[in-house]
Scaffold this active site. Sequence first.
Site, PDB file in Angstrom:
ATOM      1  CB  THR A   1      22.048  17.980   2.960  1.00  0.00           C
ATOM      2  OG1 THR A   1      21.819  18.972   2.385  1.00  0.00           O
ATOM      3  CG2 THR A   1      23.686  17.451   2.819  1.00  0.00           C
TER       4      THR A   1
ATOM      5  CB  SER B   1      25.019  21.183  -5.392  1.00  0.00           C
ATOM      6  OG  SER B   1      23.693  21.563  -4.186  1.00  0.00           O
ATOM      7  CB  THR B   2      21.979  17.974  -1.936  1.00  0.00           C
ATOM      8  OG1 THR B   2      23.143  17.475  -0.896  1.00  0.00           O
ATOM      9  CG2 THR B   2      21.147  17.447  -1.758  1.00  0.00           C
ATOM     10  CG  ASN B   3      19.811  21.545  -3.668  1.00  0.00           C
ATOM     11  OD1 ASN B   3      19.866  21.096  -2.573  1.00  0.00           O
ATOM     12  ND2 ASN B   3      20.394  23.417  -3.919  1.00  0.00           N
TER      13      ASN B   3
ATOM     14  CB  THR C   1     -25.793  -1.198 -12.231  1.00  0.00           C
ATOM     15  OG1 THR C   1     -27.419  -1.617 -12.309  1.00  0.00           O
ATOM     16  CG2 THR C   1     -25.531  -1.601 -12.944  1.00  0.00           C
TER      17      THR C   1
ATOM     18  CB  SER D   1     -12.894 -16.356  13.648  1.00  0.00           C
ATOM     19  OG  SER D   1     -14.552 -16.007  14.392  1.00  0.00           O
ATOM     20  CB  SER D   2      -9.896 -15.874  17.779  1.00  0.00           C
ATOM     21  OG  SER D   2     -10.571 -14.163  18.560  1.00  0.00           O
TER      22      SER D   2
ATOM     23  CE  LYS E   1     -16.516 -14.440   9.766  1.00  0.00           C
ATOM     24  NZ  LYS E   1     -15.263 -13.733   9.420  1.00  0.00           N
TER      25      LYS E   1
END
Length: 474
Positions: free
Chosen positions: A105, A144-146, A191, A323-324, A329
């Site tokens: 609504t 209607s909203t519906n 696999t 990477s920090s 990397k």
Amino acid sequence: MSPVASSRIEKDLLGTLEVPADAYYGIQTLRAVNNFRLSGVPLSHYPKLVVALAMVKQAAADANRQLGHLPEDKHAAISEACARLIRGDFHEQFVVDMIQGGAGTSTNMNANEVIANIALEAMGHTKGEYKYLHPNNDVNMAQSTNDAYPTAIRLGLLLGHDTLLASLDSLIQAFAAKGVEFAGVLKMGRTQLQDAVPMTLGQEFHAFATTLGEDLDRLRRLAPELLTEVNLGGTAIGTGINADPGYQKLAVERLAAISGQPLKPAADLIEATSDMGAFVLFSGMLKRTAVKLSKICNDLRLLSSGPRTGINEINLPPRQPGSSIMPGKVNPVIPEAVNQVAFEVIGNDLALTLAAEGGQLQLNVMEPLIAYKIFDSIRLLQRAMDMLREHCITGITANVERCHELVEHSIGLVTALNPYIGYENSTRIAKTALESGRGVLELVREEKLLDEATLADILLPENMIAPRLIPLRA
């Protein structure tokens, strides 16, 4: 000269509120904004939904005008307002949270109030002067909203469907192009993460294109089948109360014409108002695509692992330092991000499924969550597929020498020799190779199990990657 007021007073059955003077929404929208501070995602986040709401309101106004219930001046003003929304204007006025109580609504009233106030200004009045044109009496006439809200959700999904399909198709073409590019690169198939039999890297990428192509075909067929039946005209529960007997047919016809979508009235309006099965099925298809994308990204991460201690058969384009603390990397950030999008889409599907199950009797009040999750899944999938194609797939290269090296040293190569040297010889060669660390081909040559010409023929890529069997010599 008096200062311009910063707000206006609007009233409803609960009392009065100050609405910002520059707001095109009204008191009911404001109440919803104050009540539902949940996801932080407003209706405006999904432009196709806003456009669909405007199209529904335009179709309703057209039908009511044709039936003689809506005066010409009001129809013209509402039409101008809807046209502006369809063009993309005023979308920032759709401020209600996607998650809300009331079965939608608040969404419907957000649309009604915005359209009413744009229309009032077009008529020469000021915002909030609802005695001249009313959000409920005029913009929401015979609705209607519906029925208006679920119809808009379906239409919004249809309007955005082609863009989703285009992103998926472009990704498929990118995988297919890599399949052609890598057609001559022999590698080992695996696999259970163990060496299996030879294949080409091109076959691997072609399979990615094929599996996504299946989903593209299904999505193309599914949306027109599931989403074109609408319950517009059913009003509150599907009985059509407060609508002209001729309204439903006219409104749906006008909506189809306005939107360019092949919309049709639902066969059973009560069922269409209460059942969310179409959204469950469509979301399930989005989940399936997400699952496939995630599996593909798992493969890309594995195949590019290393670079020194992993599989390292392909190179993903570097996108950012990884990477920090570890210099040099670089991480597979694009596939990782797609994995996370897939998890979100899978979670969205579960939430949507529970919301669909949570309906009661003639209405499902959880429809706002259904709308939020399905639009969110589409947005995320589309963006993820574009990102994956642009920032990853098109830039992938093959480590050809690495692929060949792994084939030559793989125990799995013995499978290709099995029809020619027999199972017992193949088993013994494999066991010896594993124990000694020597290569399969080296041992076969040492034992003179096959001559060089035969061995060379067997090891031709085209002979190892497709059905081929030469009988053992007596």
